[in-house]
Design an enzyme around this catalytic site. Structure first.
Site, short mmCIF file in Angstrom:
data_model
loop_
_atom_site.label_atom_id
_atom_site.label_comp_id
_atom_site.label_asym_id
_atom_site.label_seq_id
_atom_site.Cartn_x
_atom_site.Cartn_y
_atom_site.Cartn_z
N GLN A 153 1.08 -1.69 0.10
CA GLN A 153 -0.25 0.08 0.17
C GLN A 153 1.14 1.15 -0.04
OE1 GLN A 153 -3.18 -0.21 -0.73
NE2 GLN A 153 -3.38 -2.12 0.29
N LYS A 198 -1.77 -3.50 -7.45
CA LYS A 198 -2.12 -1.88 -6.65
C LYS A 198 -1.32 -1.11 -7.76
CE LYS A 198 -3.22 -4.57 -2.77
NZ LYS A 198 -3.75 -5.50 -2.12
C1 PLP Z 1 -1.35 -4.52 3.17
C2 PLP Z 1 -0.97 -5.55 2.44
N1 PLP Z 1 -0.65 -6.42 1.90
C3 PLP Z 1 -0.31 -7.42 1.04
C4 PLP Z 1 -1.60 -7.45 0.19
C5 PLP Z 1 -1.02 -8.28 -1.03
O1 PLP Z 1 -1.44 -8.79 -2.08
P1 PLP Z 1 -1.51 -9.53 -3.55
O2 PLP Z 1 -2.79 -10.22 -2.93
O3 PLP Z 1 -0.97 -9.47 -4.71
O4 PLP Z 1 -0.81 -10.41 -3.45
C6 PLP Z 1 -2.52 -7.08 -0.28
C7 PLP Z 1 -3.63 -6.52 -1.11
O5 PLP Z 1 -4.56 -7.60 -1.06
C8 PLP Z 1 -2.17 -5.58 0.97
O6 PLP Z 1 -2.84 -4.63 1.01
#
Ligand code: PLP
Ligand code: PLP
Lengths: 415, 145, 415, 145
Positions: free
Chosen positions: C209, C232
Site C-alpha cells: 500500500q 495495485k
Molecule cells: C497491505 C497488503 N499486504 C499484502 C497484500 C497482498 O497482496 P496480493 O494479494 O497482491 O499478493 C495486500 C493486498 O491485498 C495488502 O493490501
C-alpha cells in the site's frame, strides 16, 4: 496425413506479421519453450482489464462480481478441457509452481497421504525437466526420503525394465513427465499409474508438453495430480494449472499463505477455505486465467484431435527430412509412434549454439542447450542439443526451411 | 550477412585449432566454470609465479565463440604480469558490453578484437566471457592463497 | 492542496468509459484492492506478445533475445523506481508470493542469517494483512519460533509502547506493513528498522500500500526486504516484486525449484544460479513484468510526489466529508498526517455489505468485509468495514458521490 | 430500482426483527459457520427429536440478507420433519442458483421467496445461504450422533 489450414491459423497470430533478421519470415520452431498467442487471447485479456477489472471474491460491486464470474468461468473451461471437476482446478503461476506446491505440501504435514519420512521413496525419471526433478530432490532432502529414477533407453524411451524394483511398498510418490521436452517421447502413464497405485503411491504428472498438444483426460489417465503451464498452449505467461483429485486436495496442506485462502484467522493461527481456494492466496492472476480460458476455447475450436494429427504429420515429415542430412543425429525416438512434435538433434562438429545462431539469420527460431534436462544430456553424452518443436501454426514449409537451414549451417562452418 | 561480423575467420580458426587447450599438470589453482543456460563448461589451470602468468591451460565444451574466446584469452595473458592481464580483461569486458558500438583496441586485445561483433548478440556475450571469467576467478583464488 | 489533471488521466484508462448499473459512471474507490490499468500498460503487454514473445534467457534466436531485453529492462525500471540494485529485484507473482518466499527460505536452511529455532521470535503487528501474518505463523509452527506482535491504539496507530520488550535479542525477523490497507496508517518504518537492526533482526516490509502511492526509497528506509504487487500500481495481475539486500539474497536459500534457477544439475542434487535468477524458476511472467515496467514509467511521468499530494488532498477532503455524516464512525486516524488514501468506516445499523450494495447502484465501487485483516476487525469490535480507497484517477467529485451515496443508503435503510 | 428486488420489505422486516435469534439452552447440536470472504458468522442450535425439528435458534453477525434469511429459515423449518426441512432447503438452494430465472414456490418456501432477487447478485448468494448451510450441517451432525 491430415493438415490444418495453417494460413488461416497464422492470420490469428499477430507475431507472424513481424519481419525477422534479414527480412526473413518467422519460422517459429520453439513452441516447446513457449507458444505464440492468437489475437483471441490478447483480446480476452484486454477486455478483462478494460471492462471487468477488480479483485475477485471480495467485493459486492459490479466489477468485482464480473471479475469473479470471468475468473471462475476460466476455471470451468480448464476443468472441462481435461475432464476434471471445477473444484479440482487450482490456478498457479506456472507448472513449476504447481509441482513445487505439491512438493511443499508434503513437507508441510506429517499426517495422512502426505506424510513422508526417511526410508520412503520418491520415483522420477532421467528424462525429467528440472521442474519435475529438483523439487523432489529438495523434498527428499527436507524429509530424509530417497530419490530413485527410471533410466532412459538409448533410443530415448523410458526404461521400464527395473519397474519391479523401483516401485515398491516404500514408494510414496511417482512424479513423471507425460512427454519429454527433449526427446519427444510420450510415456505409458496409465500403466505406470496403475503400478504406482497398487502400492498406494501418489502419481504426479508433468503435463507441460502433453496438454497443449493432444487431448488429456484426467479420468482416463488415472493419475492423482497434473501440472501444466498456460504459456505453452497459446495462453498468457504467468498462469499455470494444478489439477488434483478432490479427496487429495481436501487432505493437502496449503502452500502459499495469505488472503482469500482462509476460513478464519486470529493472531495466533488460521484455518483454511476448501480447495481450490486454499491454494490460491492473494489477488490471483485473474487476467491470465481469463486469457488461458480463451486459449483453450481457441484450441477446442480447432480440435485437439486435429491438432495432434497435424503435429504427427509434421513430426513424421521432419524425422524423414532430418535423416537425409549427413552428420545429423536425432536424439530420441526415430519413429513417430508415441512421440510428440519435439525433435532434438546433434550435428557433427557444430555446437548447438552455433546452429541456432545461423538458423536465426534465416528467421528460424529453435532452442539450443540442455533444455532444463541436464541429466538427460549427460546420459546422451552431449552438452546440449538443437531442438525444433512444432505446433498448430507450423506447416511443411517450416520444416523444409529447417532442413535447408541446417544444410546452410554446415556449409557455413565448412563441415 | 550480419553473421560474418560474429563469426570472423580468425574465430573459426581458433575454434578449429584452439591454443593452450588440454590441461597442464603444473598449476597454482584450478577452477571450473559453467554457463548454466546452455550447459557449456570450462576447466582452467593457472600457474602464477612472481606476479606473472606463467601458464594458462584449459579444457571444456562449448560453442565456437566460447572456445575461440578461451583460446585467444589464454594466449593473450600468457607471460603477462597479473595487473596487465587484468587490464586486458577489463578492456575485453568493456568491449563485450558495448552493444556493437566499439571496435576494440587492437594494441591491447590483439586477436580478441575479432570478437567485437559478439557484443551485438546479447545472448552470446556470456559465451565469449566464459573463459575470461574463469581466468579472473583463478587469479583471485591464486592471489588469496 | 494540489490536484492532478484527473480528466486527462482518466482518458488513459479504458474502463472509465464503461457504464455501470443504472447507467451510472464508474466511481472507483477500490484501488486498495486492485488498481485500474492505463492504455499504456495494456499496449506494452500486447506489444510484448505480438512482437517479442519467446522464453527468456534460454535461446539464441532473435525473439528470445528481444524478450530477454524486455524482461530485464523491466527489472531495471523497478530497481530505479525503488532505488535498489538491479540484481536485488526478484519478480514473483504477487506480494503474497514474495512474503512466502522469504518465510520458506528461513525454513529451507538452518545456517547463517536465515537459521531459525525454538526460542527465536518473529515480530509482526496487529494491523497486518493476512499475507504478512499467516506465512509467519506457519514459519513459527515449522521452526518452533514464537510469534509476537505490536498492538494497535484505539485511534488506529501502531502501538509502540511495548517496543523495548518486543524487540530483544531473541527477535530474528520483524515483518511489518508500511501502510495499513484498512486504517490508512503509515508506520514509522525507519525507526522500527533501526531498532530491529540493533539486535540483528531481519526487517521485512509489506509495501503493497505504499510503493503504489508515494516514493519509496529502499536505501532511505533501511529495511532488508520489501514486497509489493504490480496490480495495485496500474500494472497487470500476476506480477509481484521482492526486493532484498544483495548480501542477504546471496545467502538465502531458493524457494521454487526448476528451470533457469540452477547452476548445475545431476539426478542427485543441484546448485543455484546467483540472485535474482535463483528465485525465478521456470519461464517467468514475462509479459506481466514488462507491463509493470510500463506502469512504473506511467507513474513516474505523472510523478510520485504529485500523486502523493493529490491523494493527501483527497484524503483530507474525504475525512472532512465523511465526518459530517451522522452515525458514521471512521476506523483509523482522523487526520491526514502519516496517513494514506484508504478510509474504513462503520455506519450504525447498516452492515458494510449492504452499504456496498446500495453504493454499487450509483456506480460507486467500495470494498466491504474484513479486508484480509481479521484480527484488526476483532480489535475494533466489528465484523467488517466499508472501505474507500483513492488513486490518481479519483477527484473531489468521486468523494462527493461517496458522501451522497452513503446518505442515500441511510435513507434507503431508514436509519 | 434493481435494488428493490434484492431488499424486499419482508427482508428488511426480518432484518430488524429477526425470529428465533438468541440461542436456546436445549439442543442436540451446536454448529458455528463463517463466511470467510466477509467475516459474517452464525452459531446455530438445533434440537431434533423423533425425526422432527423441535427447535432452531441462532445468533451471529451479518448483513441484512444473511440475517433475514436465517430468520426466515429458522421459522420455516420449525416443527417440520427432517426430510421435509431438507426438501425446503433443497428448493431454496435451487432458487439461489437460478441467477434470477426463478420466482420460487411460495407453497414450499413461504417468506423465503422474498429472497429470489438475491440470485441475481452472485456475491450475495452466500450471504443468503449462510444460515441454511449451518442448519444442514447441524442436521447431518445430529443424525450421525
Ligand atoms: C497491505 C497488503 N499486504 C499484502 C497484500 C497482498 O497482496 P496480493 O494479494 O497482491 O499478493 C495486500 C493486498 O491485498 C495488502 O493490501
Ligand atoms: C516437460 C516440462 N516440464 C516443466 C516445464 C516448466 O514449465 P514452466 O517453466 O512454464 O513452469 C517445462 C517447460 O519449460 C517442460 O517442458
Amino acid at each position: 496425413m491430415s493438415l490444418l489450414d495453417v494460413a488461416a491459423i497464422k492470420a490469428d497470430f499477430p507475431i507472424f506479421a513481424k519481419k525477422m533478421r534479414n527480412e526473413a519470415r518467422l519460422v517459429y520452431l520453439d513452441s516447446g519453450a513457449t507458444s505464440q498467442k492468437p489475437e483471441q487471447v490478447l483480446a480476452a485479456e484486454r477486455s478483462f482489464y478494460s471492462e471487468h477489472n477488480a479483485a475477485v471474491h471480495r467485493g459486492s460491486h459490479l466489477l468485482a462480481e464480473e471479475a469473479s464470474l470471468a475468473y471462475e468461468g476460466a476455471r470451468e473451461i480448464v476443468a472441462r478441457f481435461i475432464n476434471g471437476q471445477v473444484d479440482e482446478v487450482v490456478f498457479t503461476k506456472s507448472a513449476t509452481e504447481s509441482i513445487n506446491l505439491i512438493a511443499y505440501s508434503f513437507s508441510n504435514t506429517n499426517k495422512g497421504s502426505f506424510a513422508l519420512t526417511a526410508g520412503d521413496e520418491i520415483l522420477v525419471s532421467e528424462m525429467e525437466h528440472h521442474a519435475n526433478l529438483i523439487p523432489w530432490q529438495q523434498l527428499a532432502r527436507r524429509t530424509g526420503a530417497t530419490l530413485k529414477w527410471f533410466g532412459t533407453t538409448s533410443d530415448g524411451r523410458l526404461d521400464l525394465s527395473a519397474i519391479d524394483d523401483l516401485i515398491s511398498e516404500r514408494t510414496k510418490i511417482v512424479a513423471i513427465t507425460h512427454q519429454s521436452n527433449v526427446l519427444g517421447t510420450i510415456n505409458p502413464i496409465a500403466e505406470i499409474a496403475h503400478r504406482a497405485h497398487l502400492v498406494g503411491a501418489i502419481v504426479v504428472l508433468d503435463a507441460c508438453q502433453s496438454v497443449p498438444h493432444f487431448a488429456v483426460d484426467v479420468a482416463d489417465l488415472g493419475v492423482d495430480f497434473i501440472a501444466f503451464s498456460g504459456h505453452k498452449m497459446l495462453g498468457p505467461t504467468g498462469i499455470g494449472v494444478l489439477w488434483g483429485r478432490a479427496a487429495l486436495l481436501a487432505e493437502m496442506e496449503p502452500f502459499l499463505y495469505g488472503g482469500s485462502m482462509i476460513e478464519s484467522v486470529t493472531m495466533e493461527s488460521a484455518t483454511w477455505a476448501p480447495a481450490p481456494r486454499k491454494f490460491e492466496a492473494g489477488v490471483p492472476n485473474m487476467a491470465q486465467a481469463v486469457g488461458l480460458g480463451a486459449a483453450i476455447t481457441y484450441l477446442e475450436k480447432i480440435g485437439m484431435r486435429e491438432i495432434h494429427e497435424h503435429e504427427s504429420t509434421l513430426t513424421a515429415y521432419a524425422l524423414a527430412g532430418l535423416s537425409t542430412i549427413k552428420g545429423l543425429q536425432i536424439i530420441g525416438p526415430l519413429d513417430a509412434i508415441d512421440r510428440g512434435g519435439v525433435i532434438s538433434f546433434a550435428i557433427d562438429e557444430i555446437h548447438p549454439h552455433d546452429v541456432g545462431q545461423v538458423l536465426d539469420q534465416y528467421g528460424i527460431a529453435v532452442r539450443t542447450g540442455h533444455h532444463c534436462a541436464w541429466p538427460l544430456m549427460r546420459k546422451f553424452g552431449v552438452s546440449g542439443t538443437t531442438r525444433a518443436s512444432f505446433y498448430l501454426y507450423n506447416d511443411l514449409s517450416d520444416i523444409d526451411a529447417l532442413v535447408d537451414g541446417i544444410t546452410a549451417t554446415q556449409k557455413y562452418f565448412k563441415v | 550477412m550480419e553473421l560474418d561480423s560474429l563469426y570472423q575467420e580468425v574465430i573459426l580458426d581458433h575454434y578449429k585449432h584452439p591454443l593452450h587447450k588440454g590441461l597442464s599438470s603444473q598449476m597454482s589453482v584450478q577452477v571450473h566454470h559453467v554457463n548454466p543456460s546452455c550447459g557449456d563448461e570450462i576447466t582452467l589451470n593457472l600457474l602464477l609465479d612472481g606476479g606473472v602468468v606463467q601458464d594458462v591451460t584449459w579444457d571444456g565444451v562449448g560453442c565456437s565463440i566460447s572456445q575461440a574466446s578461451s583460446s585467444i584469452m589464454s594466449d593473450l595473458v600468457h607471460g603477462k604480469r597479473v595487473e596487465e592481464a587484468l587490464t586486458i580483461l577489463e578492456s575485453f569486458s568493456e568491449l563485450m558490453a558495448s552493444k556493437g558500438s566499439q571496435q576494440g583496441d587492437e594494441a591491447v586485445l590483439e586477436d580478441a578484437v575479432a570478437l567485437a561483433g559478439v557484443s551485438k548478440f546479447p545472448a552470446r556475450v556470456k559465451c565469449a566471457l566464459l573463459g575470461w571469467m574463469a581466468f579472473k576467478d583463478a587469479v583471485l583464488q591464486a592471489e588469496s592463497k
